[in-house]
Design a protein around this motif. Structure first.
Motif, short mmCIF file in Angstrom:
data_model
loop_
_atom_site.label_atom_id
_atom_site.label_comp_id
_atom_site.label_asym_id
_atom_site.label_seq_id
_atom_site.Cartn_x
_atom_site.Cartn_y
_atom_site.Cartn_z
N TYR B 20 -44.32 -104.41 -75.52
CA TYR B 20 -44.01 -105.34 -76.61
C TYR B 20 -45.29 -105.55 -77.42
CZ TYR B 20 -39.51 -106.84 -74.60
OH TYR B 20 -38.23 -106.89 -74.14
N ASP B 21 -45.15 -105.60 -78.73
CA ASP B 21 -46.32 -105.84 -79.60
C ASP B 21 -47.48 -104.90 -79.31
OD1 ASP B 21 -45.28 -108.04 -81.08
OD2 ASP B 21 -45.52 -109.27 -79.28
N MET B 24 -48.16 -105.74 -74.55
CA MET B 24 -47.58 -106.35 -73.36
C MET B 24 -46.67 -105.34 -72.65
SD MET B 24 -46.40 -109.07 -71.58
CE MET B 24 -45.10 -108.88 -70.37
N ALA B 26 -44.03 -104.59 -70.35
CA ALA B 26 -43.00 -105.42 -69.71
C ALA B 26 -42.30 -104.70 -68.57
CB ALA B 26 -41.98 -105.86 -70.75
N SER B 45 -35.73 -111.67 -60.35
CA SER B 45 -35.93 -113.06 -60.76
C SER B 45 -36.41 -113.14 -62.21
CB SER B 45 -36.92 -113.74 -59.81
OG SER B 45 -38.04 -112.92 -59.66
N ASN B 46 -36.72 -114.34 -62.67
CA ASN B 46 -37.13 -114.55 -64.06
C ASN B 46 -38.35 -113.71 -64.44
OD1 ASN B 46 -36.03 -117.69 -63.45
ND2 ASN B 46 -35.43 -116.70 -65.34
N GLY B 47 -38.26 -113.09 -65.59
CA GLY B 47 -39.39 -112.34 -66.10
C GLY B 47 -39.62 -111.00 -65.41
N ALA B 48 -38.68 -110.57 -64.59
CA ALA B 48 -38.87 -109.34 -63.84
C ALA B 48 -38.80 -108.11 -64.73
CB ALA B 48 -37.80 -109.24 -62.75
N GLY B 49 -38.06 -108.22 -65.83
CA GLY B 49 -37.92 -107.08 -66.74
C GLY B 49 -36.50 -106.57 -66.84
N LYS B 50 -35.55 -107.37 -66.41
CA LYS B 50 -34.14 -106.94 -66.44
C LYS B 50 -33.64 -106.80 -67.87
CE LYS B 50 -32.74 -110.63 -64.24
NZ LYS B 50 -34.01 -111.37 -64.22
N SER B 51 -33.85 -107.84 -68.67
CA SER B 51 -33.37 -107.79 -70.06
C SER B 51 -34.07 -106.68 -70.82
CB SER B 51 -33.62 -109.12 -70.76
OG SER B 51 -32.95 -110.16 -70.10
N THR B 52 -35.35 -106.52 -70.57
CA THR B 52 -36.11 -105.47 -71.25
C THR B 52 -35.51 -104.10 -70.93
OG1 THR B 52 -38.10 -106.82 -71.11
CG2 THR B 52 -38.41 -104.47 -71.52
N GLU B 64 -37.33 -106.72 -81.45
CA GLU B 64 -38.30 -107.66 -80.89
C GLU B 64 -39.69 -107.04 -80.83
OE1 GLU B 64 -36.81 -109.25 -77.22
OE2 GLU B 64 -35.33 -110.39 -78.35
N GLU B 98 -28.13 -111.53 -73.57
CA GLU B 98 -28.32 -112.76 -72.82
C GLU B 98 -27.96 -113.98 -73.66
OE1 GLU B 98 -32.32 -112.60 -71.51
OE2 GLU B 98 -32.04 -114.01 -69.87
N GLU B 175 -26.82 -111.21 -67.59
CA GLU B 175 -26.57 -112.51 -66.96
C GLU B 175 -25.33 -113.24 -67.48
OE1 GLU B 175 -29.83 -114.90 -65.90
OE2 GLU B 175 -31.31 -113.30 -66.17
N GLN B 208 -28.96 -112.70 -61.91
CA GLN B 208 -29.81 -113.40 -60.95
C GLN B 208 -28.93 -113.87 -59.79
OE1 GLN B 208 -33.01 -116.02 -61.97
NE2 GLN B 208 -32.76 -115.56 -64.14
N1 LIG Z 1 -40.09 -110.09 -77.26
C1 LIG Z 1 -41.04 -110.11 -76.32
N2 LIG Z 1 -42.34 -110.06 -76.67
C2 LIG Z 1 -43.31 -110.07 -75.72
N3 LIG Z 1 -43.08 -110.13 -74.41
C3 LIG Z 1 -41.80 -110.18 -73.99
C4 LIG Z 1 -40.72 -110.17 -74.91
N4 LIG Z 1 -39.56 -110.23 -74.22
C5 LIG Z 1 -39.91 -110.27 -72.92
N5 LIG Z 1 -41.24 -110.24 -72.78
C6 LIG Z 1 -41.98 -110.25 -71.49
O1 LIG Z 1 -41.56 -109.15 -70.73
C7 LIG Z 1 -41.40 -109.52 -69.38
C8 LIG Z 1 -39.99 -109.20 -68.93
O2 LIG Z 1 -39.08 -110.02 -69.64
P1 LIG Z 1 -37.51 -109.88 -69.54
O3 LIG Z 1 -36.92 -110.74 -70.56
O4 LIG Z 1 -37.15 -108.46 -69.55
O5 LIG Z 1 -37.26 -110.49 -68.09
P2 LIG Z 1 -35.90 -110.83 -67.36
O6 LIG Z 1 -35.92 -110.14 -66.07
O7 LIG Z 1 -34.77 -110.56 -68.24
O8 LIG Z 1 -36.05 -112.39 -67.11
P3 LIG Z 1 -34.94 -113.56 -67.17
O9 LIG Z 1 -34.21 -113.50 -65.88
O10 LIG Z 1 -35.76 -114.79 -67.30
O11 LIG Z 1 -34.08 -113.30 -68.33
C9 LIG Z 1 -41.73 -110.99 -69.28
O12 LIG Z 1 -43.05 -111.12 -68.81
C10 LIG Z 1 -41.62 -111.48 -70.70
O13 LIG Z 1 -42.53 -112.52 -70.93
#
Ligand SMILES: Nc1ncnc2c1ncn2[C@@H]1O[C@H](COP(=O)(O)OP(=O)(O)OP(=O)(O)O)[C@@H](O)[C@H]1O
Ligand SMILES: [Mg+2]
Lengths: 295, 269
Positions: B20-21, B24, B26, B45-52, B64, B98, B175, B208
């Motif tokens: 990202y950017d 980062m 991810a 769990s939260n922030g694991a990278g599932k949505s990414t 994004e 999401e 989710e 989750q």
């Molecule tokens: N648009 C973005 N710009 C910068 N960093 C991002 C962006 N979206 C997600 N991240 C970072 O990438 C990492 C993975 O995020 P992601 O949203 O994929 O997690 P997740 O598993 O879906 O979490 P959650 O269960 O909270 O939805 C996190 O550290 C998050 O801060």
């Protein structure tokens, strides 16, 4: 109280108001498809009028041909603006896009000044200036024509936003990301809304150009147009029409009462008061969509 | 042999890294395979990278300012790593993002119309809508009210229905159970299962709520800190002691014991 005079003020106010609506519909179109208030709508209106004149005077086409042709040119310009300028801003904060449209407005004004100079040119639609009498009430023909155009566009766009394409545009305004997720061509949708608003700008430019002459001052219509759009709710075409009528009547009748008291110039004050009070008291206007609180 | 494996997987994601950017990182080399016609879960769990991971597959990263910096994704044997989001939807990948994100100011019926692919005839669209209303009768009842005022469960159903209008071959859900009462989760998951059976729709489900997810999928992946740390059949995952402890609420685990939890999380990655 002179009722004939008062109704004359009210009716002509309403007609003038519908001409503000004509302008405001362009603003609403873009807002409805991208949630951005287009500060360049005044500039587009002015350019629309200049393009008609260029085709009619400089190329020598008859007006009945020059106007639709100008609409086609402006349709392309609207798409071009999205392609060249807006596309790279998609998803950025609205403030950035707002500033871009402001820059665009200044750019358009500068461009017309460079090409056609600053002297006012006349549209010469050929609508008679002989007054039309409704009983004892005097009505301006060009205002009547413009009001008719505004109402026709109103009906056309009400229908348009029920079509599949129109629904997709409203979806884009609601949520870019969700729109992308189901394969909606967001960029093309925004481009289409600019293209349609540019066509509306031709209509507004022709009518207002006939009334006040074609020069850079046409772009200042933005102030009244924006007031009408905000009062109507920014994303409501019906709102733009009704708010236009309201502003026109309040302005015309109000100024007649107030001008003798304050020694003239009260029209601007009335418009300013309407804009400020709307934003303060009813920010989503008369018919605007509310932002829904998520439960 | 290799070809046969390819043919069985509708989606294949190989060592994908997402930035990202431009700074980062991810996800760090995620590989996920979705066999045709199966339901697969992506847990973490939260922030694991599932949505990414899902955004990398659907092409929504671009919106994004994210990009795939390494690895490749193939869908039905075609490389889609660089394809536009719109193109991927046309190919048959649809991502229910999401947070439901229905078009709030449109009616549910208009929400479905908005998702109609270009060139879909009116009769096909109506047939699709009828099918979706058949799966979600609650939506049919409320199809002309404003979508923003639907309940959370109804909005989730609408978000799924809206995705189905695009006639996907692979449906990805981020989710869908979030914030919903257990009976609603069961209802929605049941419908997903039914669609999967009836139409052979492949599903990639991010959750989750591992307990509910592992009930309906055949395989699961566990993601932590941007990496796949576990992959197995639903049965194997359900009986895995770590999964049980931290995602299924089994054993004596105190979920509010953050310290303990984060220690375990480090271990997992
Ligand atoms: N648009 C973005 N710009 C910068 N960093 C991002 C962006 N979206 C997600 N991240 C970072 O990438 C990492 C993975 O995020 P992601 O949203 O994929 O997690 P997740 O598993 O879906 O979490 P959650 O269960 O909270 O939805 C996190 O550290 C998050 O801060
Ligand atoms: Mg997520």
């Amino acid at each position: 109280m002179d009722w004939v005079f008062l109704s004359e003020l009210a009716i002509n106010g309403a007609l003038t108001g519908l001409l503000y609506s004509l302008f405001a519909i362009g603003l609403v179109l873009i807002y409805k498809a991208s949630s951005v208030p287009n500060l360049a709508q005044g500039g587009l209106t002015m350019v629309g009028a200049y393009v008609v004149l260029a085709l009619a005077r400089d190329v020598g086409l008859p007006l009945w041909l020059a106007i639709p042709l100008a609409a086609v040119v402006m349709f392309g310009l609207g798409f071009g603006i999205e392609r060249v300028a807006l596309r790279r801003l998609a998803g950025r904060p609205v403030v950035m896009i707002l500033m871009l449209t402001l820059g665009l407005d200044i750019f358009l004004r500068g461009t017309t000044l460079a090409i056609w100079g600053g002297t006012s040119r006349s549209m010469e639609l050929g609508v008679s200036y002989d007054p039309l009498f409704l009983g004892d009430i005097f009505i301006s023909r060009i205002h009547l024509v413009g009001a008719g155009v505004a109402l026709a566009l109103f009906v056309a766009f009400m229908l348009f936003f029920r079509t599949r394409t129109g629904i997709k545009l409203r979806a884009i305004a609601d949520d870019y990301m969700a729109s992308w997720s189901v394969g909606i061509a967001v960029e093309r949708g925004v481009g289409l809304s600019w293209a349609l608003a540019s066509v509306v700008a031709v209509a507004a430019g022709v009518i207002w150009g006939e009334i006040q002459g074609v020069d850079q001052a046409l772009s200042l219509l933005l102030l009244k147009g924006l007031t009408v759009a905000v009062l109507g709710g920014l994303d409501s075409i019906l709102g733009a029409v009704i708010a236009g009528i309201i502003l026109g009547v309040v302005e015309n009748v109000g100024a007649d009462f107030l001008d003798p008291l304050v020694g003239g110039g009260s029209r601007e004050l009335i418009v300013a008061a309407v804009l400020i009070l709307t934003v303060m008291i009813r920010p989503h206007g008369l018919f605007g969509r509310h932002d829904i609180e998520r439960v | 042999m290799q070809e046969k494996v390819e043919a069985q997987n509708i989606l294949s994601m190989n060592s994908v890294e997402v930035l990202y950017d431009n700074v980062m990182l991810a996800i760090k080399g995620v590989s996920v395979q979705v066999p045709k016609g199966e339901m697969i879960a992506l847990l973490g769990s939260n922030g694991a990278g599932k949505s990414t991971t899902l955004k990398a597959i659907s092409g929504l990263l671009k919106a994004e300012r994210g990009r795939i910096s390494r690895g490749e994704i193939t869908f039905q044997g075609t490389d889609i790593t660089e394809a536009l989001a719109q193109k991927r939807v046309e190919m048959g990948i649809c991502h229910v993002i999401e947070g439901r994100r229905v078009f709030e100011h449109l009616t549910p019926d208009e929400n479905l119309t908005a998702a109609a692919p270009r060139g879909m005839s009116r009769s096909t669209l109506n047939a699709e809508k009828e099918k979706i209303y058949g799966y979600f009768p609650r939506l049919a009842e409320r199809k002309n009210s404003q979508a923003g005022y639907l309940s959370g469960g109804e909005q989730q159903m609408l978000a799924i229905g809206r995705a189905l209008v695009t006639q996907p071959k692979l449906l990805m859900l981020d989710e869908p159970s979030l914030g919903l009462a257990p009976f609603l989760v069961e209802e929605i998951f049941g419908i997903l299962q039914k669609i999967n059976k009836d139409e052979g729709l492949s599903v990639l489900l991010v959750e989750q709520n591992a307990l509910a997810a592992l009930e309906i999928v055949s395989q699961g992946y566990l993601i932590e800190n941007g990496r796949v740390v576990m992959h197995g059949t639903a049965e194997a995952l359900k009986s895995n002691s770590d999964i049980q402890e931290f995602y299924l609420g089994g054993g004596e685990t105190d979920f509010h014991n953050v310290k303990h939890y984060s220690r375990r999380k480090r271990w997992l990655s």
